[in-house]
Design an enzyme around this catalytic site. Structure first.
Site, PDB file in Angstrom:
ATOM      1  N   GLU A 736       0.886  -1.169   0.000  1.00  0.00           N
ATOM      2  CA  GLU A 736       0.000   0.000   0.000  1.00  0.00           C
ATOM      3  C   GLU A 736       0.917   1.209   0.000  1.00  0.00           C
ATOM      4  O   GLU A 736       1.705   1.372   0.942  1.00  0.00           O
ATOM      5  CB  GLU A 736      -0.839   0.047   1.273  1.00  0.00           C
ATOM      6  CG  GLU A 736      -1.827  -1.060   1.418  1.00  0.00           C
ATOM      7  CD  GLU A 736      -3.074  -0.811   0.614  1.00  0.00           C
ATOM      8  OE1 GLU A 736      -3.292   0.353   0.198  1.00  0.00           O
ATOM      9  OE2 GLU A 736      -3.810  -1.768   0.381  1.00  0.00           O
ATOM     10  N   CYS A 770      -2.331   8.756   3.674  1.00  0.00           N
ATOM     11  CA  CYS A 770      -2.095   8.483   2.245  1.00  0.00           C
ATOM     12  C   CYS A 770      -3.339   8.827   1.440  1.00  0.00           C
ATOM     13  O   CYS A 770      -3.269   9.128   0.253  1.00  0.00           O
ATOM     14  CB  CYS A 770      -1.641   7.055   2.013  1.00  0.00           C
ATOM     15  SG  CYS A 770      -2.496   5.874   3.018  1.00  0.00           S
TER      16      CYS A 770
END
Ligand code: FDA
Length: 971
Positions: A736, A770
């Site tokens: 990720e 993020c």
């Protein structure tokens, strides 16, 4: 107790007035019915203006067809933002496409097909708005007051407008109210103003009680001075449930702060809240304490649907009653008790319901109240026949008059239209459904055996803490104190021979403060962990799935019990604010539960396709040793999620958390061991990036789950997929990585929503998620307005040490992170135009929140991930161009669109290609199982955490195909 008292006698709260005749419920009901019938007769067969003529025709149409109702309300909602005739026509047509066929639809489609007739639609809506809203001029207000005087009725004025999101907007709200007070005073009556306390500050935050109070009081002060001068009444509107405790507290504090009896204080209370009796008691006590009459406007409550939706989404109990009859009955009881205390309080019974007002009138008569002791209230434009009948019956009457720009006041208009057309609405029943008098006057009764309202399927996620409740605030503050008392903390290296190095964990808000120390492992220590795990794997993998998932559930339960302790440690060590820290811990709990459930779903052999004579079965099996490389920005949730998936699948796990998250990781590791995970199955590796890289390349590691920057992610992928001679398998890597996420704001967007959503997405956790928004792409027509509102609203946000609780925004995680973000601010100055920059404390790793405009696609600010509170605004010619800009990016993690045009939303859904796309909401805060999270391109390997595909990445599948035919016999 109070409830029981109220239920049996209307004068229940506090001391009863000795002069009041004993309450005989049967006689009272007879009297109510008689009054109701007289009111009904006086109201005759008249319809309110709204139900007559074109508006009546329109409303009837919407009531006959639910899809048409939705379409028209959506249209009215968007109308203020639609600049051109073509825009209006296109929106009308787009909303109508989802409606069913029918004469109505055809008629409106014909209207939409001809942009030249768009003025007609605008004029019709404006006409509707005129019935509920008065233009904000002394002349219009004068006219409204004169008309109402003929009823006769007094007025209470309410300044409606856009949501207040900044101090500049709050200042304008104050100015408007002062002007209105002045106009009313000139009329020579006692002015009556309705006030939204949330309108007096850009940030009305129950957690920032002190700051909110200070801002609200600073603004309300001149208004009260003015109110004292003209003996005005100021009634505070009641808003959403989450804000109620603070609104009520501030109102009571206003009484104390401004004891001058020359102004008359009042507040609205909602009967759909079961707890309102307690609030009445508080007001009664305050009235007695301060020796002044307090106005109480009793309403049923305007946010019923919204409260239900929010409660369902958050997993909180519904704060409101769930049956209309229960609200009606409660309203009657509360009205009775308020009127019984008309010597101490000034009751205003606000309803358009024949029965509700008949009860109030009967009660006022029973108590012998003179007209200056109470009043009935209604909204402008609703139920005029009942209004006139009440006036004729001698009820003191006041009409609530919203005043403002009819275009901007559309949100208010929608609320009123919804109210008028809801199936439970008294207005609809009275004037459209033609309910008989007996029905309208029937005492509210909870239908026996009636099915409860359709229960919304609550997500299984752990509900977040409701920090609007003072008791929750106190309990979290206590948890912070306990954590502080236990500092400094240590992260040991059990069994290490000598300590290679020690890492100090600092408070990002006060870097001089060391919260704890961690002994860091070297590669030899890490190799030792691998050996232990490899030795433990055969036994762990053979553990039955029910036992493995039981351990996860036990761990999740313990974490849920200790949530405040963990969240408090997050606040200190990674500088998350209270809400975000709690959300991270709750998400960790969710992950543990989610993967336990998923593993149960995936466990065991299952048949693929069954043929006669051939058995085909498959099952998932663990891969071996998983290395978990976790970040610091969701120090518990992501660590717990990746580890839980590895362990649930039957792998052994080595957790290598980022250094700032080590204190949490150590505590979490201990919790897992306490829950029963064997020490060699789940190990903690406090170490730096070099040691992590060593393990990535280790031949015995089978799975690497990583969340972090794309540079590190790519290097892990490369190293993991470069096989060494000792390696006997292909490694599985789940990555990720970062994002450069964009929110598009279309020309018809609801800017109230867009501004709030963009700020939450861009500056939440100082931009260190993020999923954070770092680009806002505005369509030309709204670009300048959006930026102006963004800058104003951003200026209202407070930055400071998150430990304080009142500061929603804190420092960055480290000195290096701060320096990197500051360097990008310099780049932004060169590439674009600085629109706004906030102020932050000097001590601590803070970066001033910054908004740049004029950013072009080739600029570094448009392309590179910053991980700080820096927002780059780009201008697009139209929606298609905005979409192209948003997509011109190496990342594909999250994205957002604010638009009210269905074709644009559909286009985005199909072609705004990111892992998580959010429409008309903020782009952060994905929830486990609800919004599986993760991106592709440079944002990740395309598997979404908290979704149905994730767990399988930690396993491989095996298929066994058996021929079962024996000499022609199939058993
Ligand atoms: P009616 O008898 O039709 O009642 C409708 C109400 O019943 C809904 O609004 C809801 O409260 C309740 N209801 C509907 N379905 C329900 C269900 N399934 N279960 C339980 N309850 C259900 N509102 C507010 O929140 N804050 C405020 O400050 C004000 N201020 C205000 C001032 C004045 C002068 C008036 C007249 C009204 C308000 N309101 C308000 C609005 C008020 O709360 C309410 O929405 C409307 O007055 C409609 O209620 P009636 O009694 O008129 O109609």
């Amino acid at each position: 107790m109070a409830t029981e008292r109220l239920a049996t006698e209307f004068g229940g709260i506090g001391e009863t007035n000795g002069r009041v005749p004993a309450f005989d419920s049967r006689a009272f009901e007879v009297e109510t019915q008689a009054i109701g019938r007289r009111l009904y007769a006086a109201a005759g067969s008249h319809k309110p203006r709204l139900y007559q003529g074109v508006s009546g025709w329109l409303l009837r149409g919407t009531m006959e067809d639910a899809s048409l109702r939705t379409a028209l309300f959506e249209f009215v909602d968007a109308l203020p933002q639609l600049a051109s005739q073509r825009d209006i026509a296109e929106h009308l047509a787009a909303y109508l496409t989802s409606t069913q066929a029918g004469g109505w639809r055809k008629f409106l489609l014909r209207l939409a097909a001809n942009p030249g007739l768009a003025w007609l639609a605008r004029a019709a809506v404006r006409r509707l708005a005129d019935q509920f809203l008065v233009a904000e001029t002394p002349g219009a207000l004068d006219l409204a007051a004169t008309r109402l005087a003929c009823v006769p009725a007094l007025l209470a004025v309410d300044a409606v407008g856009e949501a207040v999101l900044s101090e500049a907007e709050a200042a304008r709200y104050l100015d408007r109210n002062r002007a209105i007070l002045g106009w009313l005073a000139q009329r020579g009556q006692t002015p009556h103003l309705s006030l939204k306390l949330t309108g007096l500050t850009g940030v009305f935050d129950p957690l920032d009680r002190r700051g909110t109070r200070q801002r609200v009081f600073q603004r309300v002060a001149p208004l009260i001075v003015e109110a004292c001068r003209c003996h005005a009444m100021l009634t505070v509107d009641m808003e959403h449930y989450e804000l109620k405790p603070l609104i009520l507290d501030l109102f009571l504090e206003m009484l104390e702060a401004w004891p001058d009896p020359a102004w008359q204080p009042g507040i609205a209370l909602q009967a759909y809240l079961p707890e309102t009796e307690r609030d009445v008691e508080r007001l009664l006590a305050a009235a007695q304490r301060y020796g002044r009459r307090i106005g109480v406007r009793l309403v049923k409550g305007a946010y019923w649907d919204q409260e239900a939706a929010w409660a369902a989404q958050r997993g909180w109990p519904r704060p409101t009653l769930t049956e209309k009859a229960a609200t009606d009955a409660h309203f009657e009881r509360l009205a009775g008790s308020l009127l019984a205390h008309a010597d101490t309080l000034h009751p205003a019974i606000a309803s358009h319901n024949l029965r509700s007002q008949a009860v109030a009138l009967a009660q006022a008569r029973r108590l012998g109240l003179p007209p200056d002791r109470w009043e009935a209230q209604m909204l402008l434009g609703m139920a005029e026949p009942l209004r006139d009948a009440l006036a004729a019956a001698g009820a003191p009457l006041r009409i609530y008059v919203p005043i403002g720009d009819p275009v901007i006041g559309m949100a208010y208009l929608i609320r009123r239209l919804l109210e008028n057309t809801a199936s439970t609405s008294i207005l609809r029943q009275s004037y459209i459904a033609g309910a008989g008098l007996d029905t309208l006057l029937a005492a509210p009764s909870l239908a026996r055996g009636q099915a409860a309202p359709a229960a919304v399927k609550a997500p299984a996620n752990l509900p977040l803490i409701d920090f609007s409740r003072p008791e929750e605030q106190a309990s979290f503050a206590a948890a912070l104190q306990d954590i502080r008392a236990a500092l400094p903390q240590r992260v040991p290296l059990p069994g290490a021979v000598g300590i290679p190095s020690v890492h100090a964990i600092r408070n990002p808000a006060q870097p001089a403060e060391i919260l704890g120390e961690a002994a860091l492992a070297d590669t030899a220590y890490a190799d030792g962990l691998v050996d232990r795990a490899v030795a433990a794997f055969p036994q762990w993998r053979s553990q039955p799935v029910p036992q493995r998932v039981q351990l996860l559930r036990r761990a999740s339960d313990q974490l849920a019990l200790r949530r405040r302790e963990f969240a408090a440690l997050e606040v200190l060590s990674v500088a998350k604010n209270w809400r975000e820290a709690d959300a991270d811990v709750a998400e960790a709990v969710d992950f543990l539960r989610y993967y336990a459930n998923e593993m149960e779903r995936c466990a065991g052999w299952r048949e693929t396709v069954g043929f006669p004579g051939e058995q085909n079965r498959m099952r998932y099996e663990p891969r071996g040793l998983a290395l978990i490389v976790a970040p610091w920005n969701f120090p518990l949730a992501i660590l717990a999620g990746m580890t839980a998936a590895a362990l649930a699948a039957g792998n052994c796990a080595i957790m290598k958390p980022a250094l700032p998250g080590l204190l949490l990781a150590e505590e979490f590791h201990r919790l897992l061991l306490a829950a029963g995970f064997p020490g060699e199955v789940c190990q903690l590796l406090p170490a730096d990036a070099d040691v992590a890289a060593h393990l990535v390349a280790h031949p015995c590691v089978q799975v690497i789950a990583f969340t972090g920057s794309h540079q590190v992610g790519l290097s892990i992928l490369q190293a993991a997929h470069t096989a060494t001679a000792a390696q006997t398998h292909v490694k599985q890597v789940i990555c990720e990585m970062g994002g450069k996420n964009a929110i598009i704001v279309d020309r018809d967007a609801d800017l109230d929503e867009a501004v709030a959503g963009i700020l939450a997405s861009a500056f939440g956790y100082a931009g260190q998620k993020c999923s954070a928004c770092s680009r806002v792409i505005a369509v030309d027509e709204v670009h300048d307005r959006l930026l102006a509102r963004l800058a104003d609203a951003a200026a209202a946000l407070s930055w400071g040490a998150p430990e304080d609780g009142t500061c929603a925004h804190g420092p960055l995680i480290s000195e290096a992170a701060r320096d990197k973000a500051l360097a990008y601010i310099e780049i932004g100055r060169a590439e674009g135009r600085l629109v706004w920059q906030g102020k932050v404390p000097e001590t601590g790793w803070y970066v001033p929140p910054t908004l740049f405009a004029g950013i072009k696609p080739e600029h570094r600010l448009a392309r590179e991930e910053i991980f700080g509170p820096v927002l780059a605004a780009m201008r697009a010619e139209n929606f298609a161009a905005a979409l192209a800009l948003a997509q011109d990016c190496d990342y594909a993690l999250t994205g957002g669109v604010y638009s009210r045009f269905p074709p644009h939303l559909a286009l985005a859904q199909n072609s705004f290609s990111v892992g998580n796309l959010y429409l008309n909401r903020k782009i952060t805060g994905a929830r486990v199982g609800v919004q599986p999270f993760g991106g592709f391109n440079l944002s990740g390997t395309g598997v979404q955490a908290g979704g149905p595909d994730y767990l399988k990445q930690f396993m491989w599948s095996r298929v066994v195909s058996a021929n079962t035919i024996r000499h022609g016999f199939i058993p």
